[in-house]
Write an enzyme that holds these catalytic residues in place. Sequence first.
Site, PDB file in Angstrom:
ATOM      1  N   ARG A 107      14.032 -25.128  -4.076  1.00 41.08           N
ATOM      2  CA  ARG A 107      14.763 -24.901  -2.822  1.00 41.08           C
ATOM      3  C   ARG A 107      14.919 -23.409  -2.543  1.00 41.08           C
ATOM      4  O   ARG A 107      14.835 -22.967  -1.399  1.00 41.08           O
ATOM      5  CB  ARG A 107      16.141 -25.562  -2.888  1.00 41.08           C
ATOM      6  CG  ARG A 107      16.105 -27.079  -2.856  1.00 41.08           C
ATOM      7  CD  ARG A 107      17.516 -27.644  -2.984  1.00 41.08           C
ATOM      8  NE  ARG A 107      17.518 -29.106  -2.977  1.00 41.08           N
ATOM      9  CZ  ARG A 107      18.617 -29.843  -3.084  1.00 41.08           C
ATOM     10  NH1 ARG A 107      19.804 -29.261  -3.204  1.00 41.08           N
ATOM     11  NH2 ARG A 107      18.536 -31.169  -3.064  1.00 41.08           N
ATOM     12  N   GLU A 164       0.823  -1.209   0.000  1.00 41.73           N
ATOM     13  CA  GLU A 164       0.000   0.000   0.000  1.00 41.73           C
ATOM     14  C   GLU A 164       0.862   1.267   0.000  1.00 41.73           C
ATOM     15  O   GLU A 164       0.550   2.248  -0.674  1.00 41.73           O
ATOM     16  CB  GLU A 164      -0.919   0.028   1.235  1.00 41.73           C
ATOM     17  CG  GLU A 164      -1.871  -1.149   1.318  1.00 41.73           C
ATOM     18  CD  GLU A 164      -1.335  -2.303   2.154  1.00 41.73           C
ATOM     19  OE1 GLU A 164      -2.120  -2.892   2.916  1.00 41.73           O
ATOM     20  OE2 GLU A 164      -0.126  -2.617   2.047  1.00 41.73           O
TER      21      GLU A 164
END
Length: 321
Positions: free
Chosen positions: A164, A27
Amino acid sequence: MVGSVIVYEDKIIGEGWHKKAGEPHAEVNAVNSVKDKYLLEKATIYVSLEPCSHFGKTPPCCDLIIRNKIPNVVIGTVDPNEKVAGNGIKKLLEAGINVIVGVLENECNELNKRFFTFHQKKRPYAILKWAESQDGFIAPAIRNEQKPVWITNQYSRQLVHKWRSEEKAILVGTQTAVDDNPKLDVRDWTGTHPVRVVLDRKNRIPKENYLLDNQIKTIVFNESDTNSNQENIIFEKINFEKNIAHQVLEILFQHQIQSVIIEGGRQTIQTFIDENLWDEARIFKGKTIFKKGIKAPEILEKVTKKQRIINDELLIFTNHD
């Protein structure tokens, strides 16, 4: 992972996303990207996760929205973090802002399934991963001590290294650590090495093994409390007689680990299946035929997704419990 878009009269005037923990939230980046700040008082801000209402590493996003007098907020899904959990929505409503919740909610939940599992189930998101031969074995009966037996092709193996880099930790059992001496890093991809986790009940792993080289943070689960922690190696004591998977995930939660790939071997993976402590399974099926050897773990769920990687088949399973 949070994204935000600001719209005025059906035109996007600002957008932003949360890039890293401790840095400005979506935001904030969206508001900062708006050139004409006066338009904010007539705009709608869309955000995939409920705006935060508390002071953490950054100030509350709710306060930012209220301060800029943005009249409309559309939220994808409620934040399960107990520090937020509806308080952000409540704060916005109390400020007289029009709030809509639950737009593309399933997609927003999927985006942050690790985060949601961590906060709602108080454990990491658990991904099972193994490769099996065409006839259902994860290893042949007789192993060549000089070189590993590869079931999958190089592209499948590279994909595993990409995975990974996307998860917080990776776990193997004692036998895998002793037999394969794995590094459990992302050398075939670019990214951060996961925290290495290994079960070593009787301290059988040789001190010269990669897992004990102090190069990457490693958590070792054993049944003794005589081991002393080192710079990058942490020893955790558990009871190996019952609920191993539950104990492991509980301690990983305490270490703030949101996700873990469980790579093997068969007994370790089957333990998580038997305790029903897994969220996703990624299984490679190669063209190799062993005829006999170590049988692959058994999973009862139906396949969610299939993918071809040249001559390998990748099967994805989802735990719906």
